[in-house]
Design a protein around this motif. Structure first.
Motif, PDB file in Angstrom:
ATOM      1  N   MET A  81      -9.483   9.095   8.726  1.00  0.00           N
ATOM      2  CA  MET A  81      -8.985   7.842   8.202  1.00  0.00           C
ATOM      3  C   MET A  81      -7.703   8.114   7.425  1.00  0.00           C
ATOM      4  N   ALA A  82      -6.678   7.342   7.713  1.00  0.00           N
ATOM      5  CA  ALA A  82      -5.387   7.538   7.071  1.00  0.00           C
ATOM      6  C   ALA A  82      -5.415   6.991   5.648  1.00  0.00           C
ATOM      7  N   VAL A  83      -4.781   7.709   4.774  1.00  0.00           N
ATOM      8  CA  VAL A  83      -4.690   7.298   3.380  1.00  0.00           C
ATOM      9  C   VAL A  83      -3.341   6.619   3.180  1.00  0.00           C
ATOM     10  N   ALA A  84      -3.356   5.461   2.542  1.00  0.00           N
ATOM     11  CA  ALA A  84      -2.116   4.727   2.307  1.00  0.00           C
ATOM     12  C   ALA A  84      -1.220   5.509   1.359  1.00  0.00           C
ATOM     13  N   LYS A  85       0.049   5.543   1.694  1.00  0.00           N
ATOM     14  CA  LYS A  85       1.007   6.225   0.839  1.00  0.00           C
ATOM     15  C   LYS A  85       1.269   5.384  -0.399  1.00  0.00           C
ATOM     16  N   PRO A  86       1.433   6.025  -1.538  1.00  0.00           N
ATOM     17  CA  PRO A  86       1.769   5.244  -2.732  1.00  0.00           C
ATOM     18  C   PRO A  86       3.193   4.704  -2.612  1.00  0.00           C
ATOM     19  N   ALA A  87       3.448   3.639  -3.317  1.00  0.00           N
ATOM     20  CA  ALA A  87       4.783   3.052  -3.296  1.00  0.00           C
ATOM     21  C   ALA A  87       5.783   4.045  -3.865  1.00  0.00           C
ATOM     22  N   PRO A  88       6.972   4.080  -3.293  1.00  0.00           N
ATOM     23  CA  PRO A  88       7.974   4.992  -3.836  1.00  0.00           C
ATOM     24  C   PRO A  88       8.332   4.608  -5.269  1.00  0.00           C
ATOM     25  N   ARG A  89       8.513   5.595  -6.093  1.00  0.00           N
ATOM     26  CA  ARG A  89       8.862   5.350  -7.496  1.00  0.00           C
ATOM     27  C   ARG A  89      10.364   5.127  -7.578  1.00  0.00           C
ATOM     28  N   ARG A  90      10.719   3.889  -7.849  1.00  0.00           N
ATOM     29  CA  ARG A  90      12.126   3.543  -7.934  1.00  0.00           C
ATOM     30  C   ARG A  90      12.341   2.647  -9.132  1.00  0.00           C
ATOM     31  N   ARG A  91      13.541   2.668  -9.602  1.00  0.00           N
ATOM     32  CA  ARG A  91      13.905   1.779 -10.696  1.00  0.00           C
ATOM     33  C   ARG A  91      13.945   0.353 -10.162  1.00  0.00           C
ATOM     34  N   ALA A  92      13.497  -0.602 -10.955  1.00  0.00           N
ATOM     35  CA  ALA A  92      13.490  -2.000 -10.530  1.00  0.00           C
ATOM     36  C   ALA A  92      14.914  -2.469 -10.260  1.00  0.00           C
ATOM     37  N   ARG A 100      10.221  -1.894   0.525  1.00  0.00           N
ATOM     38  CA  ARG A 100       9.976  -0.690   1.328  1.00  0.00           C
ATOM     39  C   ARG A 100       8.514  -0.575   1.762  1.00  0.00           C
ATOM     40  N   ALA A 101       7.911  -1.721   1.996  1.00  0.00           N
ATOM     41  CA  ALA A 101       6.558  -1.752   2.558  1.00  0.00           C
ATOM     42  C   ALA A 101       6.717  -1.893   4.068  1.00  0.00           C
ATOM     43  N   GLY A 102       5.970  -1.150   4.827  1.00  0.00           N
ATOM     44  CA  GLY A 102       6.121  -1.174   6.274  1.00  0.00           C
ATOM     45  C   GLY A 102       5.523  -2.400   6.936  1.00  0.00           C
ATOM     46  N   THR A 103       4.465  -2.950   6.331  1.00  0.00           N
ATOM     47  CA  THR A 103       3.784  -4.103   6.909  1.00  0.00           C
ATOM     48  C   THR A 103       3.394  -5.074   5.798  1.00  0.00           C
ATOM     49  N   VAL A 104       3.035  -6.276   6.199  1.00  0.00           N
ATOM     50  CA  VAL A 104       2.565  -7.266   5.233  1.00  0.00           C
ATOM     51  C   VAL A 104       1.262  -6.783   4.592  1.00  0.00           C
ATOM     52  N   ASP A 105       0.407  -6.146   5.390  1.00  0.00           N
ATOM     53  CA  ASP A 105      -0.850  -5.617   4.850  1.00  0.00           C
ATOM     54  C   ASP A 105      -0.596  -4.544   3.793  1.00  0.00           C
ATOM     55  N   GLU A 106       0.376  -3.679   4.044  1.00  0.00           N
ATOM     56  CA  GLU A 106       0.695  -2.636   3.062  1.00  0.00           C
ATOM     57  C   GLU A 106       1.216  -3.260   1.766  1.00  0.00           C
ATOM     58  N   LEU A 107       2.063  -4.267   1.888  1.00  0.00           N
ATOM     59  CA  LEU A 107       2.570  -4.952   0.697  1.00  0.00           C
ATOM     60  C   LEU A 107       1.419  -5.597  -0.074  1.00  0.00           C
ATOM     61  N   ALA A 108       0.503  -6.234   0.641  1.00  0.00           N
ATOM     62  CA  ALA A 108      -0.652  -6.864  -0.015  1.00  0.00           C
ATOM     63  C   ALA A 108      -1.515  -5.820  -0.722  1.00  0.00           C
ATOM     64  N   ARG A 146      -0.522  -2.941  -1.966  1.00  0.00           N
ATOM     65  CA  ARG A 146       0.193  -2.487  -3.167  1.00  0.00           C
ATOM     66  C   ARG A 146       0.089  -3.506  -4.292  1.00  0.00           C
ATOM     67  N   LEU A 147       0.242  -4.779  -3.944  1.00  0.00           N
ATOM     68  CA  LEU A 147       0.161  -5.811  -4.975  1.00  0.00           C
ATOM     69  C   LEU A 147      -1.258  -5.923  -5.525  1.00  0.00           C
ATOM     70  N   SER A 148      -2.261  -5.796  -4.661  1.00  0.00           N
ATOM     71  CA  SER A 148      -3.658  -5.840  -5.110  1.00  0.00           C
ATOM     72  C   SER A 148      -3.994  -4.661  -6.009  1.00  0.00           C
ATOM     73  N   ALA A 149      -3.369  -3.524  -5.739  1.00  0.00           N
ATOM     74  CA  ALA A 149      -3.612  -2.325  -6.541  1.00  0.00           C
ATOM     75  C   ALA A 149      -2.773  -2.313  -7.817  1.00  0.00           C
ATOM     76  N   ALA A 150      -2.043  -3.392  -8.063  1.00  0.00           N
ATOM     77  CA  ALA A 150      -1.194  -3.516  -9.253  1.00  0.00           C
ATOM     78  C   ALA A 150      -0.178  -2.385  -9.345  1.00  0.00           C
ATOM     79  N   ASP A 151       0.435  -2.055  -8.213  1.00  0.00           N
ATOM     80  CA  ASP A 151       1.471  -1.028  -8.175  1.00  0.00           C
ATOM     81  C   ASP A 151       2.715  -1.566  -8.893  1.00  0.00           C
ATOM     82  N   ARG A 152       2.998  -1.023 -10.063  1.00  0.00           N
ATOM     83  CA  ARG A 152       4.049  -1.562 -10.926  1.00  0.00           C
ATOM     84  C   ARG A 152       5.429  -1.605 -10.265  1.00  0.00           C
ATOM     85  N   PRO A 153       5.895  -0.550  -9.587  1.00  0.00           N
ATOM     86  CA  PRO A 153       7.216  -0.638  -8.954  1.00  0.00           C
ATOM     87  C   PRO A 153       7.301  -1.752  -7.907  1.00  0.00           C
TER      88      PRO A 153
END
Length: 157
Positions: A1-12, A44-52, A54-61
């Protein structure tokens, strides 16, 4: 099972307004796909599911990037429209300059949508025998907020 990559750490990034790439006559699904591709590219999210995810996981960047986007209420309403959720799940916007972007196209003749990864094919392939010409969704163009546009008021608050 593939593990989702964390969002890249970037300045807002600074506030940005997403404007239509197509004219206002484009079908709502194409306008929505255009906005969604732009948001995917911006975050820099590859898909709508990946963006969702990240947002559900409260990824701050990612949250900061989404909050920096300034769109009109009509544009946000298009993105939140549940009838577009299914087709938007097919969008692919690989981060960076590599990879194939998968977008949506709409045929006004047969009133059907399909996915597309090539920009050179204009004939409808959604329905056998359809002679229609498709309208393809590309990334919405970004523009700087203006002080005179009411939709941009938050950018100057």
């Amino acid at each position: 099972m593939a593990v989702a990559k964390p969002a890249p750490r970037r300045r807002a990034r600074k506030a940005v307004v997403v404007a239509w790439e197509q004219d206002a006559d484009a079908p709502p699904l194409i306008q929505t796909a255009s906005l969604a591709l732009s948001v995917l590219g911006w975050t820099r999210a590859g898909t709508v599911d990946e963006l969702a995810r990240r947002l559900s996981a409260a990824d701050r960047p990612t949250i900061d990037l989404v909050q920096a986007i300034r769109m009109s209420p009509e544009q946000w309403a298009l993105l939140k429209d549940p009838t577009h959720a299914g087709p938007l799940s097919y969008l692919r916007s690989p981060p960076g300059a590599t990879g194939t972007v998968v977008t949506l196209q709409w045929c006004p003749a047969c009133e059907r949508w399909s996915t597309s990864y090539r920009s050179s094919i204009r004939a409808c392939r959604a329905t056998t025998g359809c002679a229609g010409q498709v309208v393809r969704a590309g990334r919405a163009k970004r523009r700087k907020p203006t002080e005179t546009d009411p939709a941009d008021a938050k950018a100057f608050a």
